[in-house]
Design an enzyme around this catalytic site. Structure first.
Site, PDB file in Angstrom:
ATOM      1  N   SER A   1       0.799  -1.219  -0.060  1.00 21.13           N
ATOM      2  CA  SER A   1      -0.168  -0.189   0.042  1.00 21.13           C
ATOM      3  C   SER A   1       0.867   1.187   0.091  1.00 21.13           C
ATOM      4  O   SER A   1       1.857   1.534   0.758  1.00 21.13           O
ATOM      5  CB  SER A   1      -0.913  -0.055   1.437  1.00 21.13           C
ATOM      6  N   SER A   2       0.790   2.071  -0.960  1.00 25.89           N
ATOM      7  CA  SER A   2       1.360   3.184  -0.878  1.00 25.89           C
ATOM      8  C   SER A   2       0.911   4.129   0.265  1.00 25.89           C
ATOM      9  O   SER A   2       1.574   5.443   0.336  1.00 25.89           O
ATOM     10  CB  SER A   2       1.145   4.389  -2.192  1.00 25.89           C
ATOM     11  N   GLN A   3      -0.245   3.900   0.865  1.00 30.90           N
ATOM     12  CA  GLN A   3      -0.680   4.693   1.778  1.00 30.90           C
ATOM     13  C   GLN A   3       0.204   4.760   3.074  1.00 30.90           C
ATOM     14  O   GLN A   3       0.353   5.663   3.793  1.00 30.90           O
ATOM     15  CB  GLN A   3      -2.110   4.142   2.319  1.00 30.90           C
TER      16      GLN A   3
ATOM     17  N   GLU B   1      -7.489   1.252  -8.168  1.00 28.79           N
ATOM     18  CA  GLU B   1      -8.736   1.505  -7.803  1.00 28.79           C
ATOM     19  C   GLU B   1      -9.886   1.402  -9.010  1.00 28.79           C
ATOM     20  O   GLU B   1     -10.704   1.317  -8.783  1.00 28.79           O
ATOM     21  CB  GLU B   1      -8.885   2.699  -6.992  1.00 28.79           C
TER      22      GLU B   1
END
Length: 446
Positions: free
Chosen positions: A186-188, A334
Protein backbone atom coordinates in the site's frame (compact mmCIF):
# COMPACT_ATOMS: atom_id res chain seq x y z
CA UNK A 1 -23.45 -12.35 9.93
CA UNK A 2 -25.52 -12.28 13.12
CA UNK A 3 -28.26 -14.94 13.27
CA UNK A 4 -31.12 -12.43 13.17
CA UNK A 5 -29.59 -10.11 10.58
CA UNK A 6 -31.44 -10.04 7.26
CA UNK A 7 -29.28 -10.38 4.15
CA UNK A 8 -28.66 -7.15 2.23
CA UNK A 9 -31.37 -6.32 -0.29
CA UNK A 10 -30.78 -7.08 -3.96
CA UNK A 11 -30.83 -4.00 -6.21
CA UNK A 12 -31.98 -4.58 -9.79
CA UNK A 13 -29.24 -2.89 -11.82
CA UNK A 14 -30.98 -0.65 -14.38
CA UNK A 15 -30.74 -1.86 -17.99
CA UNK A 16 -30.04 0.86 -20.55
CA UNK A 17 -32.73 1.08 -23.23
CA UNK A 18 -30.61 3.37 -25.40
CA UNK A 19 -27.64 5.69 -25.47
CA UNK A 20 -27.20 7.77 -22.32
CA UNK A 21 -27.02 11.56 -22.62
CA UNK A 22 -26.48 13.12 -19.23
CA UNK A 23 -24.57 15.60 -17.10
CA UNK A 24 -23.44 14.05 -13.82
CA UNK A 25 -22.18 16.17 -10.92
CA UNK A 26 -19.72 13.82 -9.24
CA UNK A 27 -19.19 14.47 -5.50
CA UNK A 28 -15.81 15.51 -4.11
CA UNK A 29 -12.71 13.34 -3.95
CA UNK A 30 -12.38 11.04 -0.96
CA UNK A 31 -8.59 10.97 -1.30
CA UNK A 32 -8.33 14.77 -1.36
CA UNK A 33 -10.94 15.28 1.37
CA UNK A 34 -9.27 12.92 3.84
CA UNK A 35 -5.77 14.25 3.20
CA UNK A 36 -7.07 17.80 3.55
CA UNK A 37 -8.73 16.95 6.88
CA UNK A 38 -5.47 15.54 8.27
CA UNK A 39 -3.40 18.52 7.11
CA UNK A 40 -5.95 21.00 8.48
CA UNK A 41 -5.97 19.19 11.82
CA UNK A 42 -2.16 19.48 12.01
CA UNK A 43 -2.04 23.14 10.90
CA UNK A 44 -1.11 26.07 13.09
CA UNK A 45 -4.25 28.04 12.13
CA UNK A 46 -7.85 27.35 11.09
CA UNK A 47 -8.69 26.23 7.55
CA UNK A 48 -11.67 25.63 5.28
CA UNK A 49 -12.65 22.65 3.12
CA UNK A 50 -15.28 23.55 0.55
CA UNK A 51 -17.40 20.98 -1.29
CA UNK A 52 -15.90 18.09 0.75
CA UNK A 53 -17.12 14.59 0.09
CA UNK A 54 -19.65 13.48 2.68
CA UNK A 55 -19.38 9.68 2.65
CA UNK A 56 -18.72 6.91 5.14
CA UNK A 57 -14.92 7.16 4.77
CA UNK A 58 -14.75 10.94 5.12
CA UNK A 59 -17.21 11.04 8.01
CA UNK A 60 -15.11 8.38 9.76
CA UNK A 61 -12.04 10.58 9.26
CA UNK A 62 -13.82 13.68 10.58
CA UNK A 63 -15.23 11.72 13.51
CA UNK A 64 -11.82 10.33 14.37
CA UNK A 65 -10.20 13.76 14.37
CA UNK A 66 -13.02 15.12 16.53
CA UNK A 67 -12.46 12.27 18.97
CA UNK A 68 -8.84 13.42 19.24
CA UNK A 69 -9.86 17.00 20.04
CA UNK A 70 -10.02 18.72 16.63
CA UNK A 71 -13.03 20.97 16.08
CA UNK A 72 -14.75 20.61 12.69
CA UNK A 73 -17.67 22.96 12.07
CA UNK A 74 -20.04 22.16 9.20
CA UNK A 75 -21.99 24.76 7.25
CA UNK A 76 -24.31 24.40 4.27
CA UNK A 77 -25.41 27.25 2.05
CA UNK A 78 -29.19 27.35 1.68
CA UNK A 79 -28.76 28.40 -1.95
CA UNK A 80 -27.20 25.15 -3.12
CA UNK A 81 -27.14 21.44 -2.56
CA UNK A 82 -24.68 19.87 -0.19
CA UNK A 83 -22.59 18.74 -3.13
CA UNK A 84 -21.92 22.36 -4.03
CA UNK A 85 -22.25 24.16 -7.31
CA UNK A 86 -19.79 25.68 -9.79
CA UNK A 87 -19.87 28.99 -7.91
CA UNK A 88 -18.36 27.36 -4.82
CA UNK A 89 -21.53 27.42 -2.73
CA UNK A 90 -22.67 24.38 -0.83
CA UNK A 91 -21.22 22.51 2.09
CA UNK A 92 -18.05 23.70 3.83
CA UNK A 93 -16.12 22.39 6.82
CA UNK A 94 -14.13 24.77 9.03
CA UNK A 95 -11.31 22.95 10.80
CA UNK A 96 -9.98 24.38 14.07
CA UNK A 97 -6.76 22.63 15.13
CA UNK A 98 -7.34 22.95 18.85
CA UNK A 99 -4.79 20.36 19.97
CA UNK A 100 -4.66 16.58 19.86
CA UNK A 101 -5.48 14.68 23.02
CA UNK A 102 -6.60 11.37 24.44
CA UNK A 103 -7.91 9.17 25.76
CA UNK A 104 -10.02 8.51 22.70
CA UNK A 105 -11.32 5.65 20.59
CA UNK A 106 -11.26 5.88 16.81
CA UNK A 107 -13.55 3.85 14.53
CA UNK A 108 -11.76 3.37 11.21
CA UNK A 109 -14.59 1.37 9.62
CA UNK A 110 -12.89 -0.23 6.62
CA UNK A 111 -11.24 2.99 5.43
CA UNK A 112 -7.61 2.54 4.47
CA UNK A 113 -6.92 6.27 4.73
CA UNK A 114 -8.27 6.45 8.29
CA UNK A 115 -6.54 3.32 9.61
CA UNK A 116 -3.18 4.33 8.06
CA UNK A 117 -3.10 8.15 8.13
CA UNK A 118 -4.21 8.61 11.74
CA UNK A 119 -1.81 6.50 13.86
CA UNK A 120 1.02 9.00 13.08
CA UNK A 121 -1.35 11.82 14.08
CA UNK A 122 -2.23 9.96 17.28
CA UNK A 123 1.47 9.72 18.15
CA UNK A 124 1.41 13.54 18.43
CA UNK A 125 -1.56 13.54 20.80
CA UNK A 126 -1.44 13.79 24.57
CA UNK A 127 -2.77 10.45 25.77
CA UNK A 128 -3.74 7.03 24.41
CA UNK A 129 -5.74 6.67 21.19
CA UNK A 130 -7.33 3.28 20.49
CA UNK A 131 -8.06 2.26 16.88
CA UNK A 132 -10.72 -0.30 15.97
CA UNK A 133 -12.90 -0.99 12.94
CA UNK A 134 -14.89 -3.41 10.83
CA UNK A 135 -13.88 -7.09 10.89
CA UNK A 136 -12.29 -6.76 7.41
CA UNK A 137 -10.06 -3.94 8.73
CA UNK A 138 -8.30 -6.49 10.96
CA UNK A 139 -7.12 -8.32 7.83
CA UNK A 140 -5.75 -5.28 5.98
CA UNK A 141 -2.00 -4.62 6.18
CA UNK A 142 -0.93 -1.99 8.68
CA UNK A 143 2.52 -3.25 9.67
CA UNK A 144 4.29 -0.67 7.49
CA UNK A 145 2.89 2.19 9.56
CA UNK A 146 3.17 0.45 12.95
CA UNK A 147 6.78 -0.65 12.49
CA UNK A 148 7.82 2.74 11.10
CA UNK A 149 6.25 4.68 13.95
CA UNK A 150 8.08 2.53 16.49
CA UNK A 151 11.37 3.32 14.75
CA UNK A 152 10.45 7.02 14.87
CA UNK A 153 9.82 6.90 18.62
CA UNK A 154 6.15 6.00 19.08
CA UNK A 155 4.78 3.47 21.58
CA UNK A 156 2.09 1.22 20.09
CA UNK A 157 0.28 -1.80 21.55
CA UNK A 158 -0.96 -4.20 18.88
CA UNK A 159 -0.21 -7.55 20.57
CA UNK A 160 2.26 -8.27 17.79
CA UNK A 161 -0.40 -8.49 15.07
CA UNK A 162 0.84 -5.69 12.82
CA UNK A 163 -2.84 -4.91 12.35
CA UNK A 164 -5.93 -3.56 14.08
CA UNK A 165 -7.07 -3.23 16.79
CA UNK A 166 -4.27 -1.25 18.40
CA UNK A 167 -3.53 1.62 20.78
CA UNK A 168 -1.12 4.48 20.11
CA UNK A 169 0.20 6.00 23.32
CA UNK A 170 0.63 9.62 22.26
CA UNK A 171 3.32 11.59 24.00
CA UNK A 172 2.50 15.03 22.59
CA UNK A 173 5.44 14.89 20.17
CA UNK A 174 7.46 12.43 18.10
CA UNK A 175 11.18 12.44 17.35
CA UNK A 176 10.85 11.46 13.68
CA UNK A 177 13.92 11.13 11.45
CA UNK A 178 14.86 8.42 8.92
CA UNK A 179 12.90 5.20 8.51
CA UNK A 180 12.83 2.38 5.95
CA UNK A 181 9.58 0.63 5.05
CA UNK A 182 8.28 -1.82 2.47
CA UNK A 183 5.19 -0.13 0.99
CA UNK A 184 4.63 -2.78 -1.69
CA UNK A 185 1.21 -3.62 -0.27
CA UNK A 186 0.00 0.00 0.00
CA UNK A 187 1.33 3.42 -0.99
CA UNK A 188 -0.70 4.72 1.95
CA UNK A 189 2.16 3.63 4.23
CA UNK A 190 4.32 6.34 2.63
CA UNK A 191 1.57 8.98 2.57
CA UNK A 192 0.72 8.33 6.23
CA UNK A 193 4.24 9.22 7.37
CA UNK A 194 4.63 12.17 5.03
CA UNK A 195 1.35 13.84 6.08
CA UNK A 196 2.36 14.07 9.76
CA UNK A 197 6.08 14.48 9.03
CA UNK A 198 6.20 18.28 9.30
CA UNK A 199 5.06 17.99 12.94
CA UNK A 200 7.78 15.49 13.92
CA UNK A 201 10.72 17.07 15.75
CA UNK A 202 13.19 16.00 13.05
CA UNK A 203 10.70 15.78 10.19
CA UNK A 204 10.81 12.43 8.41
CA UNK A 205 12.82 10.64 5.75
CA UNK A 206 10.89 7.70 4.28
CA UNK A 207 12.83 5.14 2.27
CA UNK A 208 10.81 2.51 0.38
CA UNK A 209 12.68 -0.79 0.25
CA UNK A 210 10.21 -3.01 -1.60
CA UNK A 211 10.42 -4.22 -5.18
CA UNK A 212 7.23 -2.45 -6.27
CA UNK A 213 5.28 0.62 -5.18
CA UNK A 214 1.63 0.75 -6.28
CA UNK A 215 -0.51 3.86 -6.68
CA UNK A 216 2.28 6.40 -7.12
CA UNK A 217 -0.24 9.12 -8.12
CA UNK A 218 -1.60 8.99 -4.57
CA UNK A 219 1.88 9.73 -3.18
CA UNK A 220 2.21 12.63 -5.63
CA UNK A 221 -1.17 13.87 -4.40
CA UNK A 222 0.11 13.77 -0.81
CA UNK A 223 3.28 15.67 -1.75
CA UNK A 224 1.38 18.35 -3.71
CA UNK A 225 -1.06 18.90 -0.85
CA UNK A 226 1.77 19.11 1.69
CA UNK A 227 3.55 21.74 -0.40
CA UNK A 228 0.29 23.69 -0.77
CA UNK A 229 0.14 24.14 3.02
CA UNK A 230 3.76 25.27 3.29
CA UNK A 231 5.66 22.02 3.86
CA UNK A 232 9.08 21.46 2.32
CA UNK A 233 9.19 18.05 0.64
CA UNK A 234 12.03 16.51 -1.34
CA UNK A 235 11.02 13.68 -3.67
CA UNK A 236 12.62 11.39 -6.26
CA UNK A 237 10.95 13.52 -8.95
CA UNK A 238 12.50 16.72 -7.58
CA UNK A 239 16.06 15.41 -7.82
CA UNK A 240 16.21 13.34 -4.64
CA UNK A 241 17.21 9.73 -4.24
CA UNK A 242 15.03 7.06 -5.85
CA UNK A 243 12.30 5.81 -3.50
CA UNK A 244 13.16 8.38 -0.81
CA UNK A 245 10.92 11.22 0.42
CA UNK A 246 12.06 13.84 2.94
CA UNK A 247 9.80 16.25 4.83
CA UNK A 248 11.35 19.14 6.77
CA UNK A 249 9.86 19.97 10.19
CA UNK A 250 7.79 23.15 10.27
CA UNK A 251 4.39 24.73 10.80
CA UNK A 252 1.56 24.02 8.37
CA UNK A 253 -0.69 26.79 7.07
CA UNK A 254 -4.46 26.84 7.26
CA UNK A 255 -5.89 26.88 3.75
CA UNK A 256 -9.20 27.60 2.03
CA UNK A 257 -9.44 24.57 -0.25
CA UNK A 258 -12.15 23.60 -2.72
CA UNK A 259 -12.23 19.81 -3.15
CA UNK A 260 -12.07 18.47 -6.71
CA UNK A 261 -14.69 15.99 -7.96
CA UNK A 262 -13.66 12.39 -7.31
CA UNK A 263 -12.43 11.32 -10.73
CA UNK A 264 -12.28 7.62 -9.83
CA UNK A 265 -15.94 7.83 -8.85
CA UNK A 266 -16.68 9.31 -12.28
CA UNK A 267 -15.66 5.94 -13.75
CA UNK A 268 -19.05 4.18 -13.81
CA UNK A 269 -20.69 7.20 -15.45
CA UNK A 270 -18.03 7.47 -18.15
CA UNK A 271 -18.30 3.71 -18.60
CA UNK A 272 -22.02 4.16 -19.20
CA UNK A 273 -21.27 6.39 -22.18
CA UNK A 274 -18.83 3.78 -23.50
CA UNK A 275 -21.17 0.83 -22.97
CA UNK A 276 -24.27 2.51 -24.47
CA UNK A 277 -22.58 4.58 -27.18
CA UNK A 278 -23.83 7.73 -25.48
CA UNK A 279 -22.46 10.93 -23.94
CA UNK A 280 -21.75 11.91 -20.32
CA UNK A 281 -20.52 15.31 -19.14
CA UNK A 282 -18.72 15.60 -15.77
CA UNK A 283 -18.56 19.28 -14.72
CA UNK A 284 -15.49 20.76 -12.99
CA UNK A 285 -13.07 18.07 -14.21
CA UNK A 286 -9.71 19.71 -13.33
CA UNK A 287 -7.29 20.75 -16.04
CA UNK A 288 -4.42 19.55 -13.84
CA UNK A 289 -4.70 17.01 -11.05
CA UNK A 290 -2.82 14.31 -9.17
CA UNK A 291 -5.94 12.14 -8.91
CA UNK A 292 -5.38 8.67 -10.40
CA UNK A 293 -8.86 8.80 -11.93
CA UNK A 294 -7.65 11.27 -14.55
CA UNK A 295 -6.11 8.25 -16.31
CA UNK A 296 -9.65 7.22 -17.27
CA UNK A 297 -9.44 9.65 -20.17
CA UNK A 298 -6.62 7.62 -21.69
CA UNK A 299 -7.91 4.15 -20.79
CA UNK A 300 -11.49 4.62 -21.96
CA UNK A 301 -10.35 6.37 -25.15
CA UNK A 302 -8.25 3.33 -25.98
CA UNK A 303 -11.28 1.15 -25.29
CA UNK A 304 -13.36 3.02 -27.88
CA UNK A 305 -14.47 6.40 -26.54
CA UNK A 306 -13.71 10.04 -27.27
CA UNK A 307 -13.09 12.71 -24.65
CA UNK A 308 -12.85 16.49 -24.71
CA UNK A 309 -11.72 18.53 -21.71
CA UNK A 310 -13.43 21.92 -21.78
CA UNK A 311 -13.61 24.86 -19.39
CA UNK A 312 -16.91 23.43 -18.12
CA UNK A 313 -15.66 19.90 -17.57
CA UNK A 314 -15.08 16.58 -19.32
CA UNK A 315 -17.27 15.52 -22.25
CA UNK A 316 -16.96 11.77 -22.87
CA UNK A 317 -18.65 10.06 -25.81
CA UNK A 318 -18.89 6.38 -26.65
CA UNK A 319 -18.41 5.22 -30.23
CA UNK A 320 -20.82 2.31 -30.02
CA UNK A 321 -17.93 -0.17 -29.91
CA UNK A 322 -15.90 -1.40 -26.92
CA UNK A 323 -12.38 -2.68 -27.55
CA UNK A 324 -10.26 -4.90 -25.34
CA UNK A 325 -7.16 -3.46 -23.74
CA UNK A 326 -3.76 -4.62 -22.48
CA UNK A 327 -2.92 -2.20 -19.69
CA UNK A 328 -0.78 -1.85 -16.57
CA UNK A 329 -3.00 -0.46 -13.83
CA UNK A 330 -0.36 -0.55 -11.09
CA UNK A 331 -0.59 3.20 -10.47
CA UNK A 332 -4.39 3.27 -10.72
CA UNK A 333 -5.47 -0.02 -9.17
CA UNK A 334 -8.76 1.41 -7.88
CA UNK A 335 -9.93 1.67 -11.50
CA UNK A 336 -9.56 -2.10 -12.05
CA UNK A 337 -13.12 -3.21 -11.16
CA UNK A 338 -14.69 -0.73 -13.57
CA UNK A 339 -12.20 -1.48 -16.34
CA UNK A 340 -12.82 -5.21 -15.84
CA UNK A 341 -16.58 -4.72 -16.16
CA UNK A 342 -16.20 -2.78 -19.41
CA UNK A 343 -13.68 -5.32 -20.69
CA UNK A 344 -16.19 -8.13 -20.10
CA UNK A 345 -18.45 -6.36 -22.64
CA UNK A 346 -15.73 -5.68 -25.23
CA UNK A 347 -15.22 -7.11 -28.73
CA UNK A 348 -11.78 -8.59 -27.94
CA UNK A 349 -9.85 -9.94 -24.92
CA UNK A 350 -8.20 -7.75 -22.27
CA UNK A 351 -5.29 -8.19 -19.90
CA UNK A 352 -5.12 -6.04 -16.76
CA UNK A 353 -1.65 -6.03 -15.18
CA UNK A 354 0.26 -4.68 -12.19
CA UNK A 355 -2.52 -5.01 -9.61
CA UNK A 356 -1.52 -7.92 -7.36
CA UNK A 357 -1.94 -5.53 -4.40
CA UNK A 358 -5.72 -5.49 -5.00
CA UNK A 359 -5.88 -8.78 -3.15
CA UNK A 360 -5.40 -6.68 0.02
CA UNK A 361 -8.05 -4.01 -0.63
CA UNK A 362 -11.60 -3.79 0.77
CA UNK A 363 -11.86 -7.39 -0.42
CA UNK A 364 -9.63 -9.56 -2.63
CA UNK A 365 -10.78 -7.66 -5.70
CA UNK A 366 -9.12 -9.98 -8.22
CA UNK A 367 -10.80 -13.09 -6.82
CA UNK A 368 -14.11 -11.26 -6.41
CA UNK A 369 -14.16 -9.90 -9.98
CA UNK A 370 -13.26 -13.31 -11.39
CA UNK A 371 -15.99 -15.10 -9.46
CA UNK A 372 -18.76 -12.58 -10.03
CA UNK A 373 -18.20 -11.95 -13.74
CA UNK A 374 -17.83 -15.69 -14.40
CA UNK A 375 -21.07 -16.44 -12.55
CA UNK A 376 -22.82 -14.17 -15.08
CA UNK A 377 -21.34 -16.27 -17.89
CA UNK A 378 -18.00 -14.51 -18.31
CA UNK A 379 -14.54 -15.93 -18.84
CA UNK A 380 -12.10 -14.26 -16.44
CA UNK A 381 -8.91 -15.83 -15.11
CA UNK A 382 -6.57 -14.53 -12.45
CA UNK A 383 -2.91 -14.04 -13.31
CA UNK A 384 -0.03 -13.47 -10.90
CA UNK A 385 -0.61 -9.70 -10.99
CA UNK A 386 -3.99 -9.16 -12.57
CA UNK A 387 -6.78 -10.51 -14.77
CA UNK A 388 -7.24 -11.90 -18.25
CA UNK A 389 -10.75 -11.29 -19.58
CA UNK A 390 -12.25 -13.01 -22.63
CA UNK A 391 -15.63 -11.48 -23.50
CA UNK A 392 -18.54 -13.92 -23.58
CA UNK A 393 -22.34 -13.40 -23.79
CA UNK A 394 -23.46 -12.64 -20.25
CA UNK A 395 -26.73 -13.38 -18.48
CA UNK A 396 -28.48 -12.05 -15.41
CA UNK A 397 -27.86 -13.17 -11.86
CA UNK A 398 -26.78 -11.94 -8.45
CA UNK A 399 -23.59 -9.88 -8.36
CA UNK A 400 -22.05 -9.98 -4.89
CA UNK A 401 -20.17 -6.91 -3.64
CA UNK A 402 -18.27 -8.17 -0.55
CA UNK A 403 -18.93 -4.79 1.10
CA UNK A 404 -16.70 -3.23 -1.59
CA UNK A 405 -17.98 -0.03 -3.17
CA UNK A 406 -16.11 -0.53 -6.44
CA UNK A 407 -17.51 -4.03 -6.86
CA UNK A 408 -21.00 -2.54 -6.60
CA UNK A 409 -20.36 0.06 -9.31
CA UNK A 410 -18.74 -2.59 -11.52
CA UNK A 411 -21.93 -4.61 -11.26
CA UNK A 412 -23.98 -1.56 -12.23
CA UNK A 413 -21.87 -1.12 -15.36
CA UNK A 414 -22.55 -4.73 -16.38
CA UNK A 415 -26.24 -4.24 -15.71
CA UNK A 416 -26.44 -1.56 -18.39
CA UNK A 417 -25.85 -4.19 -21.06
CA UNK A 418 -27.10 -7.34 -19.31
CA UNK A 419 -30.69 -7.69 -18.19
CA UNK A 420 -31.44 -9.20 -14.82
CA UNK A 421 -28.29 -8.28 -12.88
CA UNK A 422 -29.11 -8.03 -9.17
CA UNK A 423 -26.52 -6.23 -7.03
CA UNK A 424 -26.20 -7.37 -3.45
CA UNK A 425 -25.84 -4.50 -0.96
CA UNK A 426 -25.55 -1.57 -3.35
CA UNK A 427 -25.61 0.59 -0.20
CA UNK A 428 -21.89 -0.17 0.21
CA UNK A 429 -21.29 2.55 -2.40
CA UNK A 430 -21.89 5.07 0.41
CA UNK A 431 -18.27 4.42 1.44
CA UNK A 432 -17.10 6.94 -1.17
CA UNK A 433 -20.06 7.73 -3.45
CA UNK A 434 -23.19 8.67 -1.51
CA UNK A 435 -26.52 8.48 -3.34
CA UNK A 436 -25.04 6.33 -6.13
CA UNK A 437 -28.36 4.59 -6.99
CA UNK A 438 -30.07 7.97 -7.37
CA UNK A 439 -27.21 9.38 -9.47
CA UNK A 440 -27.26 6.25 -11.64
CA UNK A 441 -30.99 6.20 -12.33
CA UNK A 442 -30.89 9.98 -12.84
CA UNK A 443 -28.21 9.56 -15.51
CA UNK A 444 -30.44 7.01 -17.25
CA UNK A 445 -33.52 9.23 -16.97
CA UNK A 446 -35.33 6.55 -14.98
Amino acid sequence: MAPNTAPPALWPAPHASGAVDATVHVPGSKSVTNRALVLAALASEPGWLRRPLRSRDTLLMAGALRAMGVEIEETVSSSSSAAGGPDGTGEAWRVLPTGLRGPATVDVGNAGTVMRFLPPVAALADGPIRFDGDPRSYERPLHGVIDALRVLGARIDDDGRGALPLTVHGGGALDGGPVSIDASSSSQFVSALLLSGPRFNQGVEVRHTGATLPSMPHIRMTVDMLRAVGAQVDTPESGGEPNVWRVTPGALLGRDLTIEPDLSNAQPFLAAALVTGGKVVVPDWPQRTTQPGDRLREIFTEMGGFCELTDYGLVFTGSGAIHGIDVDLGDVGELTPGVAAVAALADSPSTLRGVAHLRLHETDRLAALTKEINELGGDVTETADGLHIRPRPLHGGTFHTYEDHRMATAGAILGLAVEGVLIENVATTAKTLPDFPELWTGMLGQ
